[in-house]
Design a protein around this motif. Structure first.
Motif, mmCIF file in Angstrom:
data_model
loop_
_atom_site.group_PDB
_atom_site.id
_atom_site.type_symbol
_atom_site.label_atom_id
_atom_site.label_comp_id
_atom_site.label_asym_id
_atom_site.label_seq_id
_atom_site.Cartn_x
_atom_site.Cartn_y
_atom_site.Cartn_z
ATOM 1 N N ILE A 74 19.793 -31.825 5.768
ATOM 2 C CA ILE A 74 20.923 -32.658 5.356
ATOM 3 C C ILE A 74 21.832 -31.788 4.490
ATOM 4 C CG2 ILE A 74 21.620 -34.801 4.232
ATOM 5 C CD1 ILE A 74 17.951 -34.359 4.926
ATOM 6 N N SER A 75 23.027 -31.535 4.987
ATOM 7 C CA SER A 75 23.931 -30.581 4.349
ATOM 8 C C SER A 75 25.173 -31.262 3.795
ATOM 9 C CB SER A 75 24.371 -29.510 5.355
ATOM 10 O OG SER A 75 23.255 -28.853 5.916
ATOM 11 N N SER A 76 25.692 -30.675 2.732
ATOM 12 C CA SER A 76 26.962 -31.135 2.187
ATOM 13 C C SER A 76 28.098 -30.699 3.110
ATOM 14 C CB SER A 76 27.184 -30.549 0.792
ATOM 15 O OG SER A 76 28.503 -30.811 0.346
ATOM 16 N N ALA A 77 29.043 -31.585 3.320
ATOM 17 C CA ALA A 77 30.239 -31.236 4.090
ATOM 18 C C ALA A 77 31.334 -30.660 3.201
ATOM 19 C CB ALA A 77 30.761 -32.476 4.819
ATOM 20 N N ASP A 78 31.093 -30.643 1.886
ATOM 21 C CA ASP A 78 32.158 -30.254 0.956
ATOM 22 C C ASP A 78 31.827 -29.037 0.102
ATOM 23 O OD1 ASP A 78 33.658 -32.479 1.755
ATOM 24 O OD2 ASP A 78 32.678 -33.762 0.271
ATOM 25 N N ARG A 79 30.548 -28.710 -0.038
ATOM 26 C CA ARG A 79 30.178 -27.693 -1.014
ATOM 27 C C ARG A 79 29.343 -26.597 -0.359
ATOM 28 N NH1 ARG A 79 28.267 -28.801 -7.253
ATOM 29 N NH2 ARG A 79 27.639 -26.664 -7.768
ATOM 30 N N VAL A 80 29.581 -25.354 -0.749
ATOM 31 C CA VAL A 80 28.794 -24.225 -0.251
ATOM 32 C C VAL A 80 28.176 -23.504 -1.439
ATOM 33 C CG1 VAL A 80 30.179 -23.949 1.834
ATOM 34 C CG2 VAL A 80 30.807 -22.675 -0.246
ATOM 35 N N ASN A 81 27.121 -22.747 -1.157
ATOM 36 C CA ASN A 81 26.486 -21.945 -2.190
ATOM 37 C C ASN A 81 27.164 -20.571 -2.275
ATOM 38 O OD1 ASN A 81 25.453 -20.442 0.006
ATOM 39 N ND2 ASN A 81 23.521 -21.615 0.004
ATOM 40 N N PRO A 126 17.555 -50.889 15.607
ATOM 41 C CA PRO A 126 18.191 -50.910 16.937
ATOM 42 C C PRO A 126 19.582 -51.528 16.917
ATOM 43 C CG PRO A 126 15.909 -51.622 17.098
ATOM 44 C CD PRO A 126 16.233 -51.535 15.635
ATOM 45 N N SER A 127 19.760 -52.571 16.121
ATOM 46 C CA SER A 127 21.086 -53.204 16.054
ATOM 47 C C SER A 127 22.053 -52.363 15.229
ATOM 48 C CB SER A 127 20.975 -54.615 15.473
ATOM 49 O OG SER A 127 20.543 -54.580 14.126
ATOM 50 N N TYR A 128 21.550 -51.654 14.207
ATOM 51 C CA TYR A 128 22.432 -50.819 13.402
ATOM 52 C C TYR A 128 23.031 -49.689 14.235
ATOM 53 C CZ TYR A 128 19.778 -52.970 9.501
ATOM 54 O OH TYR A 128 19.150 -53.839 8.627
ATOM 55 N N VAL A 129 22.178 -48.990 15.001
ATOM 56 C CA VAL A 129 22.659 -47.806 15.726
ATOM 57 C C VAL A 129 23.470 -48.184 16.966
ATOM 58 C CG1 VAL A 129 20.725 -46.423 14.889
ATOM 59 C CG2 VAL A 129 20.560 -47.523 17.122
ATOM 60 N N ALA A 130 23.437 -49.449 17.341
ATOM 61 C CA ALA A 130 24.218 -49.878 18.513
ATOM 62 C C ALA A 130 25.707 -49.651 18.302
ATOM 63 C CB ALA A 130 23.947 -51.345 18.824
ATOM 64 N N ALA A 131 26.144 -49.578 17.052
ATOM 65 C CA ALA A 131 27.565 -49.333 16.772
ATOM 66 C C ALA A 131 27.966 -47.905 17.131
ATOM 67 C CB ALA A 131 27.851 -49.606 15.294
ATOM 68 N N ASP A 132 26.991 -47.006 17.216
ATOM 69 C CA ASP A 132 27.220 -45.607 17.590
ATOM 70 C C ASP A 132 28.317 -44.953 16.755
ATOM 71 O OD1 ASP A 132 26.631 -43.293 18.917
ATOM 72 O OD2 ASP A 132 27.894 -43.729 20.661
ATOM 73 N N ARG A 133 28.205 -45.118 15.436
ATOM 74 C CA ARG A 133 29.187 -44.537 14.531
ATOM 75 C C ARG A 133 29.011 -43.020 14.409
ATOM 76 N NH1 ARG A 133 27.290 -49.161 10.369
ATOM 77 N NH2 ARG A 133 25.364 -48.436 11.364
ATOM 78 N N GLU A 134 30.086 -42.362 14.091
ATOM 79 C CA GLU A 134 30.039 -40.921 13.886
ATOM 80 C C GLU A 134 29.234 -40.599 12.634
ATOM 81 O OE1 GLU A 134 33.062 -37.072 13.364
ATOM 82 O OE2 GLU A 134 33.863 -39.122 13.527
ATOM 83 N N LEU A 135 28.476 -39.493 12.674
ATOM 84 C CA LEU A 135 27.624 -39.101 11.561
ATOM 85 C C LEU A 135 28.050 -37.789 10.914
ATOM 86 C CD1 LEU A 135 24.126 -39.888 13.153
ATOM 87 C CD2 LEU A 135 25.378 -41.301 11.508
ATOM 88 N N ASP A 136 28.632 -36.910 11.661
ATOM 89 C CA ASP A 136 28.934 -35.566 11.180
ATOM 90 C C ASP A 136 29.937 -35.624 10.028
ATOM 91 O OD1 ASP A 136 29.194 -32.884 10.849
ATOM 92 O OD2 ASP A 136 29.914 -32.459 12.875
ATOM 93 N N GLY A 137 29.493 -35.185 8.850
ATOM 94 C CA GLY A 137 30.365 -35.166 7.687
ATOM 95 C C GLY A 137 30.614 -36.523 7.067
ATOM 96 N N GLN A 138 29.717 -37.483 7.364
ATOM 97 C CA GLN A 138 29.898 -38.857 6.899
ATOM 98 C C GLN A 138 28.863 -39.220 5.827
ATOM 99 O OE1 GLN A 138 32.592 -40.566 8.020
ATOM 100 N NE2 GLN A 138 33.075 -38.753 9.251
ATOM 101 N N ASP A 139 28.918 -40.448 5.386
ATOM 102 C CA ASP A 139 27.962 -41.000 4.419
ATOM 103 C C ASP A 139 26.759 -41.486 5.212
ATOM 104 O OD1 ASP A 139 26.665 -42.163 2.310
ATOM 105 O OD2 ASP A 139 28.292 -43.519 1.756
ATOM 106 N N VAL A 140 25.656 -40.727 5.200
ATOM 107 C CA VAL A 140 24.542 -40.986 6.115
ATOM 108 C C VAL A 140 23.317 -41.506 5.378
ATOM 109 C CG1 VAL A 140 25.342 -39.283 7.786
ATOM 110 C CG2 VAL A 140 23.678 -38.602 6.028
ATOM 111 N N VAL A 141 22.541 -42.302 6.110
ATOM 112 C CA VAL A 141 21.265 -42.824 5.625
ATOM 113 C C VAL A 141 20.188 -42.378 6.604
ATOM 114 C CG1 VAL A 141 19.934 -44.891 5.053
ATOM 115 C CG2 VAL A 141 22.399 -44.828 4.590
ATOM 116 N N LEU A 142 19.101 -41.813 6.073
ATOM 117 C CA LEU A 142 17.958 -41.418 6.892
ATOM 118 C C LEU A 142 16.847 -42.439 6.702
ATOM 119 C CD1 LEU A 142 19.620 -38.770 6.797
ATOM 120 C CD2 LEU A 142 17.451 -37.528 6.791
#
Length: 636
Positions: free
Chosen positions: A489-496, A560-576
């Motif tokens: 799980i990587s930050s989309a905004d910060r680098v080392n 199953p009902s949550y992922v049915a929306a097929d929302r974009e994940l890359d660089g988003q606010d994600v829940v694992l």
């Protein structure tokens, strides 16, 4: 005085005020019970933007049940504004039933024992003292059985004790099950399948004939006190900062976990767990329990005891929940927090400089224990000096028993004639990630073999295969030990400092997932347990892996009902959502009480820090590093 925070746990006064508000609005009558009442957490944006002194709208969510009619409601109310924000009548067929009340468990004994057919079946088995029979109320599930749709049900298997202090789990009355309608308060169906022998040998573990005398005491002391500080619900320890929460359904929750003022996880909890059994017999095929969604883990929490449940310099947090009548109920010492030495952190003896350096690892432990019927579960969150986060669950207690049928492919014989059906304990951790901010991305990382070629003439090469998870339709993943699969799980905004995104890596449990057939009822209802990982885009309303109302729900809710929306994940606010657990083929050594079995997962920083963040950990002091033979220090 601590400034109020949006995530502060509900107080006893607030629970009392919530009940009064609901009653004032005409939602509470003489037959109304509260299967669930808890803080409605504000949205993530509201919490992250909150500043001390800002106004807070304290809201609660209540599930209300009329125990006379069976009607139920889902209510959202503001204590601050004294207003009802939502009031929804629930359809038990479509929405499922509210969680089970403690009083309903207790009522089953009286209901079952009043049934003439059940009493006749007990007497036919040679049992003369009905008072020593223990009907065990169990969640009913949903199997499309005729006449059950819309009924509020429990199913009851029974056990018998030889006397009041005899543990009845050793004497199952197998082949008999009562289906109980909790609203009509009667047995609506009795299955009397077989007269199986009742095991005779007792299984009492609390009064041993003798105790070993060779164990000498272990004393854990911190003369200068612990290294953590507690300010209300907020805890700081060795760079870590987080908030304690406690929910009637999930139990212990951790919020806004950060290290060195850099966020890692916004919210961490065990959002659901299911215990499916393998015996397909007519009296047991329905055995599968959602200990969070049906029974409420938080409501089953133990009061912990110093020296038994927790050892050392302990800080306890009490929990306050609403009882079945909507009144506050305190659980003293529900949460235990302490530090533990955890062996070597890092060590090196250098052959060139002759330096010898050793540092010891330490972890902060935040835990609670629950008892759900026969089983006991401990949930232990660990924070380490090096930035590692870990969850370990501990299963113990008494295995659920049966009469053993010789040659059974679905049970182990524990004692003469006593069986223990095979089963699983599958947990779903909800990790609302926030690695250096809310914009994150998830990669699946596998070990990849490299074939022999001109660039790899000796065949020794191997590398990594990295797959970016772009949408929710790709976000249901399986662990694979053969390639050492992890999720980064990587930050989309910060680098080392090396120009790479800062990240954490989830190391999953490599264990079997739900073992039931794909067409089974439990596979629909516990769909979360069919995959090792699910990734969703954050939505404040998506809290539970199997959906809001699990009890007698037909399935398909939750992930199953949550992922049915097929929302974009890359660089988003994600829940694992990580599934992990135990597949339990009980052993004779698990009887009459089961030694702790453990499972869990680990999150480790990967490029989150620029180098080893524990170089500043001091070496151990001499008085803690002593050889028992010479009493001399070896830590110089």
């Amino acid at each position: 005085m601590t400034s109020p925070h949006p995530l502060d746990r509900l107080t006893a006064d607030e629970i009392t005020a919530a009940r009064a508000l609901l009653a004032q609005q005409g939602l509470v009558g003489p037959d109304t019970r509260f299967p669930y009442l808890a803080l409605e957490e504000p949205s993530k944006d509201a919490v992250l933007n909150h500043k001390p002194g800002d106004p807070i709208d304290r809201r609660v969510r209540a599930i209300l049940l009329d125990v006379h009619t069976g009607a139920s409601r889902d209510v959202l109310a503001s204590l601050t504004r004294q207003a009802i924000d939502r009031d929804t009548a629930l359809d038990p067929v479509r929405d499922g039933q509210p969680p089970i009340l403690l009083e309903e468990f207790m009522a089953v004994d009286e209901i079952v024992k009043a049934d003439p057919e059940w009493r006749a079946a007990i007497e036919r088995r040679g049992i003369t003292d009905i008072d020593l029979v223990r009907p065990c109320p169990l969640s009913a599930g949903e199997f499309g059985i005729e006449g059950e749709a819309g009924r509020r049900l429990l199913r009851a298997l029974s056990f018998v004790a030889n006397r009041p202090d005899d543990h009845c789990w050793a004497h199952p009355i197998d082949g008999l099950v009562a289906y109980v309608d909790l609203i009509e308060k009667r047995v609506v169906r009795l299955i009397d399948h077989a007269d199986l022998p009742i095991p005779a040998e007792e299984g009492n573990f609390d009064k041993p004939e003798s105790l070993r005398r060779t164990l000498r005491p272990i004393h854990i002391t911190q003369p200068e006190g612990p290294s953590f500080t507690v300010n209300g619900d907020e805890v700081t320890w060795e760079g870590w900062r987080f908030r304690i929460g406690f929910d009637a359904r999930e139990g212990l929750t951790l919020h806004q976990i950060s290290i060195n003022d850099r966020p890692v996880i916004y919210r961490a909890s065990v959002a659901e767990m299911v215990v499916p059994y393998a015996d397909p017999s007519p009296v047991r095929f329905w055995q599968n329990y959602f200990d969070a969604g049906e029974y409420l883990l938080g409501q089953q929490a133990n009061s912990l005891q110093l020296g038994c449940d927790c050892l050392g310099e302990i800080h306890y947090f009490d929990a306050v929940l609403a009882d079945g009548d909507g009144n506050p109920r305190e659980i003293p010492s529900a949460i235990c927090m302490h530090e533990e030495d955890f062996g070597v952190l890092w060590k090196h003896t250098d052959i060139f400089t002759e330096s010898r350096e050793t540092r010891r690892q330490r972890r902060l432990v935040i835990s609670f224990f629950v008892t759900v019927g026969n089983y006991d579960y401990g949930f232990y969150w660990y924070l380490y000096l090096d930035g590692t986060v870990q969850l370990e669950t501990k299963a113990t207690g008494v295995v659920f028993t049966s009469s053993y049928v010789p040659g059974s492919p679905y049970a182990t014989q524990l004692a003469p004639g006593l069986g223990a059906p095979f089963h699983q304990h599958l947990f779903s951790a909800r990790l609302d990630m926030m690695v250096d901010g809310v914009a994150n991305a998830v990669d699946e990382v596998d070990v990849a073999r490299v074939p022999v070629s001109a660039d790899n003439p000796y065949g020794n090469a191997f590398t990594r295969s990295i797959t970016r998870i772009g949408h929710e339709s790709d976000g249901a993943r399986d662990a694979d030990a053969s390639v050492g699969r992890v999720w980064q799980i990587s930050s989309a905004d910060r680098v080392n400092r090396l120009g790479e995104p800062t990240s954490y890596v989830l190391y999953p449990t490599q264990s079997p997932l739900l073992a039931a057939d794909d067409t089974a009822s439990i596979s629909r209802r516990a769909a979360f347990a069919t995959r090792s990982l699910w990734i969703t885009r954050y939505d404040a309303d998506e809290r539970y892996s199997a959906g809001d109302l699990v009890n007698q729900h037909a399935g398909g809710a939750g992930l199953p009902s949550y992922v049915a929306a097929d929302r974009e994940l890359d660089g988003q606010d994600v829940v694992l959502w990580h599934t992990f657990g135990l597949t339990h083929f009980p052993r004779p050594e698990d009887w009459p009480v089961m030694p702790v079995d453990t499972c869990g997962f680990t999150l480790k920083p990967a490029g989150f820090f620029d180098r080893n963040p524990t170089l500043d950990v001091p070496e151990s002091t001499a008085e803690h590093c002593v050889d028992s033979r010479t009493r001399a220090s070896h830590c110089h």
